[in-house]
Design a protein around this motif. Structure first.
Motif, PDB file in Angstrom:
ATOM      1  N   ALA A  63     -13.704  21.613   7.590  1.00 27.96           N
ATOM      2  CA  ALA A  63     -12.804  20.487   7.835  1.00 27.96           C
ATOM      3  C   ALA A  63     -12.269  19.931   6.523  1.00 27.96           C
ATOM      4  O   ALA A  63     -11.111  19.545   6.426  1.00 27.96           O
ATOM      5  CB  ALA A  63     -13.523  19.399   8.633  1.00 27.96           C
ATOM      6  N   PHE A 102     -14.222  10.726   3.157  1.00 22.97           N
ATOM      7  CA  PHE A 102     -15.194  10.653   4.250  1.00 22.97           C
ATOM      8  C   PHE A 102     -15.881  11.992   4.472  1.00 22.97           C
ATOM      9  O   PHE A 102     -17.104  12.091   4.470  1.00 22.97           O
ATOM     10  CB  PHE A 102     -14.490  10.232   5.538  1.00 22.97           C
ATOM     11  N   LEU A 103     -15.061  13.024   4.676  1.00 23.37           N
ATOM     12  CA  LEU A 103     -15.636  14.297   5.112  1.00 23.37           C
ATOM     13  C   LEU A 103     -16.635  14.852   4.116  1.00 23.37           C
ATOM     14  O   LEU A 103     -17.606  15.503   4.495  1.00 23.37           O
ATOM     15  CB  LEU A 103     -14.503  15.314   5.349  1.00 23.37           C
ATOM     16  N   TRP A 154       1.176   4.525  10.460  1.00 28.83           N
ATOM     17  CA  TRP A 154       1.310   5.983  10.363  1.00 28.83           C
ATOM     18  C   TRP A 154       0.021   6.588   9.811  1.00 28.83           C
ATOM     19  O   TRP A 154      -0.489   7.592  10.312  1.00 28.83           O
ATOM     20  CB  TRP A 154       2.494   6.285   9.438  1.00 28.83           C
ATOM     21  N   LEU A 155      -0.524   5.930   8.771  1.00 26.81           N
ATOM     22  CA  LEU A 155      -1.762   6.415   8.152  1.00 26.81           C
ATOM     23  C   LEU A 155      -2.896   6.400   9.168  1.00 26.81           C
ATOM     24  O   LEU A 155      -3.686   7.354   9.262  1.00 26.81           O
ATOM     25  CB  LEU A 155      -2.097   5.521   6.963  1.00 26.81           C
ATOM     26  N   VAL A 215      -8.045   9.953   1.539  1.00 24.18           N
ATOM     27  CA  VAL A 215      -8.983   9.148   2.321  1.00 24.18           C
ATOM     28  C   VAL A 215      -9.909  10.063   3.133  1.00 24.18           C
ATOM     29  O   VAL A 215     -11.135   9.883   3.153  1.00 24.18           O
ATOM     30  CB  VAL A 215      -8.220   8.186   3.252  1.00 24.18           C
ATOM     31  N   ALA A 216      -9.318  11.065   3.782  1.00 24.73           N
ATOM     32  CA  ALA A 216     -10.118  11.940   4.638  1.00 24.73           C
ATOM     33  C   ALA A 216     -11.147  12.708   3.821  1.00 24.73           C
ATOM     34  O   ALA A 216     -12.305  12.854   4.237  1.00 24.73           O
ATOM     35  CB  ALA A 216      -9.204  12.902   5.389  1.00 24.73           C
ATOM     36  N   PHE A 225       3.829   2.114   7.441  1.00 17.79           N
ATOM     37  CA  PHE A 225       3.056   3.092   6.695  1.00 17.79           C
ATOM     38  C   PHE A 225       1.589   3.058   7.093  1.00 17.79           C
ATOM     39  O   PHE A 225       0.985   4.103   7.339  1.00 17.79           O
ATOM     40  CB  PHE A 225       3.195   2.856   5.199  1.00 17.79           C
ATOM     41  N   TRP A 275     -15.846   9.448  13.099  1.00 19.49           N
ATOM     42  CA  TRP A 275     -16.350  10.773  12.747  1.00 19.49           C
ATOM     43  C   TRP A 275     -17.737  10.660  12.090  1.00 19.49           C
ATOM     44  O   TRP A 275     -18.662  11.403  12.434  1.00 19.49           O
ATOM     45  CB  TRP A 275     -15.375  11.482  11.787  1.00 19.49           C
ATOM     46  N   TRP A 332     -14.640  19.971  15.930  1.00 22.91           N
ATOM     47  CA  TRP A 332     -15.213  21.044  15.151  1.00 22.91           C
ATOM     48  C   TRP A 332     -16.738  20.938  15.080  1.00 22.91           C
ATOM     49  O   TRP A 332     -17.447  21.922  15.041  1.00 22.91           O
ATOM     50  CB  TRP A 332     -14.636  20.992  13.739  1.00 22.91           C
ATOM     51  N   LEU A 372       0.839  -1.206   0.000  1.00 21.48           N
ATOM     52  CA  LEU A 372       0.000   0.000   0.000  1.00 21.48           C
ATOM     53  C   LEU A 372       0.869   1.248   0.000  1.00 21.48           C
ATOM     54  O   LEU A 372       0.546   2.246  -0.643  1.00 21.48           O
ATOM     55  CB  LEU A 372      -0.880   0.023   1.250  1.00 21.48           C
ATOM     56  N   VAL A 386      -9.060  21.226   4.928  1.00 17.37           N
ATOM     57  CA  VAL A 386      -7.733  20.854   5.434  1.00 17.37           C
ATOM     58  C   VAL A 386      -7.039  19.882   4.485  1.00 17.37           C
ATOM     59  O   VAL A 386      -5.944  20.172   3.986  1.00 17.37           O
ATOM     60  CB  VAL A 386      -7.824  20.282   6.870  1.00 17.37           C
ATOM     61  N   PRO A 387      -7.672  18.725   4.179  1.00 15.12           N
ATOM     62  CA  PRO A 387      -6.996  17.823   3.248  1.00 15.12           C
ATOM     63  C   PRO A 387      -6.775  18.431   1.864  1.00 15.12           C
ATOM     64  O   PRO A 387      -5.750  18.151   1.227  1.00 15.12           O
ATOM     65  CB  PRO A 387      -7.930  16.616   3.159  1.00 15.12           C
ATOM     66  N   ALA A 441      -1.891  10.777   0.646  1.00 15.62           N
ATOM     67  CA  ALA A 441      -2.751   9.595   0.734  1.00 15.62           C
ATOM     68  C   ALA A 441      -3.789   9.806   1.836  1.00 15.62           C
ATOM     69  O   ALA A 441      -4.984   9.522   1.658  1.00 15.62           O
ATOM     70  CB  ALA A 441      -1.913   8.350   1.009  1.00 15.62           C
ATOM     71  N   MET A 442      -3.326  10.311   2.973  1.00 12.98           N
ATOM     72  CA  MET A 442      -4.261  10.581   4.070  1.00 12.98           C
ATOM     73  C   MET A 442      -5.317  11.580   3.638  1.00 12.98           C
ATOM     74  O   MET A 442      -6.502  11.410   3.913  1.00 12.98           O
ATOM     75  CB  MET A 442      -3.501  11.126   5.271  1.00 12.98           C
ATOM     76  N   PHE A 458     -18.916  13.498   2.721  1.00 10.27           N
ATOM     77  CA  PHE A 458     -20.275  13.030   2.973  1.00 10.27           C
ATOM     78  C   PHE A 458     -20.974  13.865   4.033  1.00 10.27           C
ATOM     79  O   PHE A 458     -22.185  13.806   4.185  1.00 10.27           O
ATOM     80  CB  PHE A 458     -20.257  11.562   3.421  1.00 10.27           C
ATOM     81  N   TRP A 503      -4.436   5.370  -5.210  1.00 10.41           N
ATOM     82  CA  TRP A 503      -5.115   5.783  -3.969  1.00 10.41           C
ATOM     83  C   TRP A 503      -6.361   6.586  -4.299  1.00 10.41           C
ATOM     84  O   TRP A 503      -7.444   6.362  -3.751  1.00 10.41           O
ATOM     85  CB  TRP A 503      -4.187   6.656  -3.122  1.00 10.41           C
ATOM     86  N   TYR A 554       4.094  12.212   0.367  1.00 10.12           N
ATOM     87  CA  TYR A 554       3.253  11.143  -0.178  1.00 10.12           C
ATOM     88  C   TYR A 554       2.207  10.667   0.830  1.00 10.12           C
ATOM     89  O   TYR A 554       1.023  10.588   0.528  1.00 10.12           O
ATOM     90  CB  TYR A 554       4.154   9.970  -0.597  1.00 10.12           C
ATOM     91  N   GLY A 555       2.675  10.386   2.052  1.00 15.64           N
ATOM     92  CA  GLY A 555       1.758   9.862   3.061  1.00 15.64           C
ATOM     93  C   GLY A 555       0.657  10.842   3.404  1.00 15.64           C
ATOM     94  O   GLY A 555      -0.507  10.469   3.545  1.00 15.64           O
ATOM     95  N   LEU A 556       1.020  12.114   3.501  1.00 18.02           N
ATOM     96  CA  LEU A 556       0.004  13.117   3.825  1.00 18.02           C
ATOM     97  C   LEU A 556      -1.031  13.214   2.717  1.00 18.02           C
ATOM     98  O   LEU A 556      -2.217  13.389   2.979  1.00 18.02           O
ATOM     99  CB  LEU A 556       0.677  14.479   4.027  1.00 18.02           C
TER     100      LEU A 556
END
Ligand code: HEM
Ligand SMILES: [Cu+2]
Lengths: 849, 120
Positions: free
Chosen positions: A343, A314-315, B93-94, A310-311, B90, B19, B108, A211, A346-347, A306-307, A317, A219, A302-304
């Motif tokens: 919110a 969700f958000l 971390w994620l 994903v975020a 990873f 959430w 919030w 992953l 942010v991503p 990917a996060m 919705f 992703w 990269y990791g941020l």
């Protein structure tokens, strides 16, 4: 058998030795041959389906664009008379609908179908006929939808179809039905594609592509497809309700009989807001691939990123009600949505910073066409984002609601966020098919589009603030609206010339050179889609140790071409693809996948015929098409799935022996079924919401006093039927696990009538008590549940007979049991849903009384 | 390294699932209470809606805290893996990053209840 030292480790020797056996490549070529001539529609190779898919999406973009040009012509000067009021309504509705449903989402899905297998270095995704089915259904259904415009039958009520405007009294014609059935059907195609994409990304990665090493486009597509799974059911359910109301007078949205038009708005925007991000995320994924290549450095963070993907998934919705600010929802509820709106920035901000940082640390960035489009994207998108923040501020929205300010914002976000990345992506990835597009035409297209778009939409902020409402076919002079509108119209034509440049370029220079090994790696990119490819994809499946394998190992291309990595030939003599584990990407088995066929093409045509004939109310013809679709699907499944163990196991390289058939929770079929059930479960959740919401707005009682209700024996009978059939299937599963295949037939033949009985008892109970769906929203909700459950009973009916036939043909046994497992999973779900429906319609109202 | 498991993916999105549930609950509470005219009710000496929303928020934050702690533990125990950012680290971390963002989003959502009159 002692396991060999980890063949995936970077220190292990290359999986397959040289020289390769005689005729290995020829065999691959033979097996993966593209059908030509009149057989071409049977093609399933992802690269061909992907290209057709992208091409069709662009066709719809151009068609909807032409509608926009006519609208801009009409609005160029006040009091113009090119379009009358009614035609203008049809134009903007069709424009918006096509752009959102027939262009934006399919274009992204298409890019996924085309790019993902190459990026994951899979021979193909696990269900090639499914993506081909999705494509044909989309093409036929989409053309039919567009055609409605020529007969004055196009929907005319705006792309979000609010009732009561769309209810029968206000929209008596079949225009609204074109939208409901046409678009509802396109959603089915989108979901089919999403299932393929999710399972493909999680299970078909190159060995070693954990992953953490997955390209960000993957992703993005994973989140995109997951969002489709959870968002599209809401719109499917909403369309079912509205169509039931229009066709049979079931009052879901009619306040005089306990309905509420707000129900539509909730369901629509629960889909509609994520939709914007569904469109945006893959585009962001493309940007995250193109920018690092052009800056010649791995993406920063990269990791941020990917996060963030994903975020965002969700958000987004949590934002549905922000389109309903002006409809009297409690203040506190609105603040939840405002919070979610902030919110989600942010991503988005994280990604923008990652892109800018990458450009900053990269080596000298060359300003070629893809890069230009990326910069244009950043500029327009950030501007659109700023106006978005303004719109998210509740009081401002009351002001700007339904003016051209919104039109401007929406186009900045959609064109900046999606069209620019897509065009950049076309220029960037075209060489993977054949050769580069023209640099000169590309530059012209960019500057014309960039200028044209700003010229078109920037003045709209102004006309909006000066009070020009959206969706009007003309406006009076003397309010300061002449200049902004004239400039907008000129800009639209400038942009159109830009689009024309792209089209000309594609027609002149885009080539599918299957067999020619693609156009090399002109941008010196680092990811696997730049490996030389053919109809069978890469010559061998590379072992991956990092995020940019081609940068980390400059000799990888050569090694792959020589066939020194995994599965350099075929082990079963059929089309096959390696299935890996979802996180670590360790090879688990080799899956045999189906080749070209007419079955899924006929199934798509049948499905399209079913929906279109329903729209124009030729019910018998519709049923005939429906039957054709079912038969063709069964033929497709019979010939194209569950091949069984063609041999025991096979070595794919590096001493790694894997089976060529797998049943149970590790098989891709199982995964696909689970994803399908998630879709199904989400529809059911929408059904629960429907009941809950209508209960809430009917304080006089749910059911209202005096409603005839069935005697308790009927639901009890029903529950017994459902439970009995589930228990039988569970027993059959256990017996099969112990090697007793003989139980399948009796178990199925007993469990099927039980399930049907379960459904029938509940239906009969309500009907015989005298409850009729047209009387009140309570009754129509009850029957909506029965409608949905009946559909499941019918599907189980077909599945059970299919399973029995497979068993009689000797194609189901304790080893070869994928078909059995899939039927069982769906069946258990249907029984559980039936029980839940009983609780919902009998117990809950009882408890509330 | 676990070969088959889907568990790391589930853990990674767990924060956002909390959430989503929290969001659904507070929206449901407010919607129902306001529609049925409970906006001014008092529960145990506290105004009903804010009390419930804050309780849900606290509970959700506890869940996210638990996700963070258990991920943090895994981070420690697997630190020996030589894979660094590329490997199982990873997904851990994620998990952490997504959980932290979720906590922010939950907070919030919860805070406005102190500032806004619920059913106006
Ligand atoms: C140069 C390109 C485009 C032009 C000139 C254009 C122009 C227009 C115009 C004139 C309207 C009608 C506004 C009104 O009367 O309220 C409209 C509406 C709309 N457009 Fe576009 N558009 C373009 C591209 C796009 C794209 C790429 C998308 C989406 C991906 C899009 C999505 C929409 C939507 C959703 C609506 C709202 C329809 C409704 O009110 O129901 N447009 N556009
Ligand atoms: Cu929105």
């Amino acid at each position: 058998m002692t396991p060999p030292a980890d063949p995936l480790s970077p220190d292990a020797p290359l999986p397959n030795p040289l020289p390769r056996p005689e005729g290995e490549v020829e065999k691959l070529k033979e097996i993966w041959k593209t059908p030509f001539g009149w057989r071409f529609p049977t093609v399933v190779n992802n690269n061909w389906i992907g290209v057709l898919y992208v091409g069709t999406a662009l066709l719809f973009f151009v068609l909807a664009g032409i509608l926009a040009l006519v609208m801009r012509l009409q609005l160029a000067v006040p009091g113009n008379a090119i379009l009358d009021h009614e035609t203008y309504n049809q134009f903007f509705t069709t424009h918006g609908t096509i752009m959102m449903f027939l262009f934006a989402v399919p274009a992204m899905e298409a890019m996924g179908v085309y790019l993902l297998p190459a990026m994951l270095a899979a021979r193909d995704l696990p269900f090639p006929r499914l993506s081909a089915y999705a494509y044909w259904a989309y093409l036929i259904g989409g053309l039919f939808f567009f055609g409605s415009l020529f007969f004055g039958l196009a929907p005319n009520t705006g792309w979000y179809m609010y009732p009561p405007l769309t209810s029968k009294p206000y929209s008596p014609g079949i225009n609204a039905d074109f939208w409901l059935l046409g678009i509802g059907f396109i959603e089915i195609s989108a979901i089919a594609g999403a299932i393929e994409i999710i399972v493909g990304i999680l299970r078909n990665r190159a060995p070693g592509m954990t992953l953490a090493r997955m390209p960000l486009f993957c992703w993005a597509m994973l989140v995109f497809a997951a969002m489709i799974v959870f968002a599209f059911p809401a719109i499917i359910w909403a369309t079912i309700l509205l169509e039931l109301e229009r066709a049979f007078d079931w009052p879901f949205f009619l306040p005089d009989r306990g309905g509420d038009p707000l129900l539509w708005q909730h369901l629509f925007w629960f889909f509609g807001h994520p939709e914007v991000y569904i469109i945006f995320l893959p585009a962001a994924g493309m940007v995250s691939m193109i920018i690092p290549t052009m800056a010649r450095t791995p993406l920063v963070g990269y990791g941020l990123v990917a996060m963030a993907l994903v975020a965002t998934g969700f958000l987004s919705f949590g934002l549905w009600v922000h389109h309903m600010y002006t409809t009297g929802i409690p203040q506190l509820s609105l603040s939840f949505f405002s919070s979610a709106s902030f919110a989600v920035t942010v991503p988005t901000g994280v990604q923008v910073f990652a892109w800018l940082a990458t450009l900053a640390v990269g080596r000298r960035v060359t300003l070629n066409v893809p890069t230009l489009y990326m910069l244009g994207f950043l500029f327009i998108f950030v501007l659109g984002g700023l106006t978005g923040v303004m719109v998210a501020v509740v009081p401002f929205d009351w002001q700007a609601h339904d003016t051209y300010f919104i039109v401007a914002h929406l186009h900045y976000v959609l064109i900046g966020g999606m069209v620019f990345p897509l065009l950049g992506a076309l220029y960037y990835w075209a060489p993977t098919a054949g050769r580069k597009l023209s640099d000169r035409l590309g530059r012209w297209s960019f500057w014309l589009l960039f200028g044209g778009i700003n010229l078109t939409f920037f003045p709209m902020h102004l006309s909006g603030l000066r009070g020009m409402p959206r969706r009007v076919y003309t406006y009076p002079s003397g309010m300061g609206l002449e200049w902004p509108n004239l400039i907008s119209s000129i800009g639209a034509f400038v942009a159109a010339v830009g689009v024309a440049c792209v089209v000309v370029d594609l027609l002149r220079n885009f080539r599918m050179e299957t067999g020619g090994g693609g156009g090399g790696n002109p941008w010196s990119a680092g990811t696997l889609e730049w490996l030389p490819n053919d109809t069978y994809a890469a010559r061998s499946i590379p072992r991956v140790h990092g995020r940019e394998p081609l940068w980390e190992n400059p000799r990888l291309t050569e090694e792959v071409e020589q066939g020194r990595h995994f599965l350099p030939g075929t082990v079963t003599g059929r089309r096959e693809t390696i299935v890996t584990s979802p996180v670590a990407a360790v090879p688990q088995y080799v899956q045999v996948i189906p080749g070209p066929s007419w079955a899924h093409v006929v199934a798509a045509a049948g499905t399209a015929g079913l929906f279109t004939m329903l729209t124009i109310q030729l019910v018998w013809l519709a049923l005939a098409f429906g039957a054709l679709a079912v038969l063709a699907t069964l033929w497709w499944l019979w010939t194209g799935t569950d091949y069984g163990p063609l041999r025991d196991d096979a070595e794919i390289g590096g001493g790694l022996r894997v089976p060529v058939y797998l049943a149970g929770p590790d098989s891709t079929a199982w995964w696909a079924m689970i994803v399908l059930l998630l879709v199904d479960g989400t529809v059911f959740a929408c059904l629960l919401f429907t009941h809950g919401f209508l209960w809430l707005v009917n304080p006089e009682g749910w059911p209202p006093p005096g409603t005839p209700l069935p005697h308790a024996v009927w639901p009890l009978f029903s529950a017994m039927g459902y439970t009995g059939s589930a228990v039988l299937l569970w027993l059959a599963d256990r017996a099969l696990g112990h090697g007793r295949a003989g139980v399948i037939l009796p178990a199925v033949l007993l469990a099927l009538p039980l399930l049907l009985l379960g459904f029938g008892a509940d239906l009969w109970g309500y009907w015989s008590a005298g409850l009729r769906p047209t009387t009140h929203s309570f009754a129509s909700s009850v029957y909506a549940n029965l409608f949905w459950q009946g559909l499941h009973a019918a599907i189980v009916f077909v599945m059970a007979l299919y399973l029995a036939a497979r068993r009689l043909a000797g194609m189901v046994d304790p080893v070869r049991r994928v078909t059995f497992d899939c039927v069982r999973l769906f069946w258990l779900y249907a029984a559980t849903q039936g029980l839940a429906g009983l609780v919902l319609t009998h117990l809950v109202p009882h408890a509330l009384r | 390294m676990e070969v088959r498991g889907f568990a790391p993916i589930k853990a990674a999105v767990a924060g956002m699932v909390v959430w989503a549930v929290h969001f659904g609950i507070v929206y449901g509470i407010t919607g129902i209470a306001c529609e049925r005219g409970y906006g001014t009710r008092i529960l145990l000496g506290q105004p009903l809606i804010p009390a419930l929303v804050l309780a849900a928020t606290a509970l959700a934050l506890l869940f996210v805290g638990w996700i963070v702690v258990s991920a943090y533990r895994r981070l420690d125990s697997e630190l020996s893996g030589e894979d660094g950012e590329d490997g199982p680290q990873f997904t851990v971390w994620l998990t952490l990053a997504i959980a932290l963002l979720s906590a922010l989003a939950i907070l919030w959502e919860g805070i406005p209840v102190l500032l806004v009159h619920p059913c106006a």
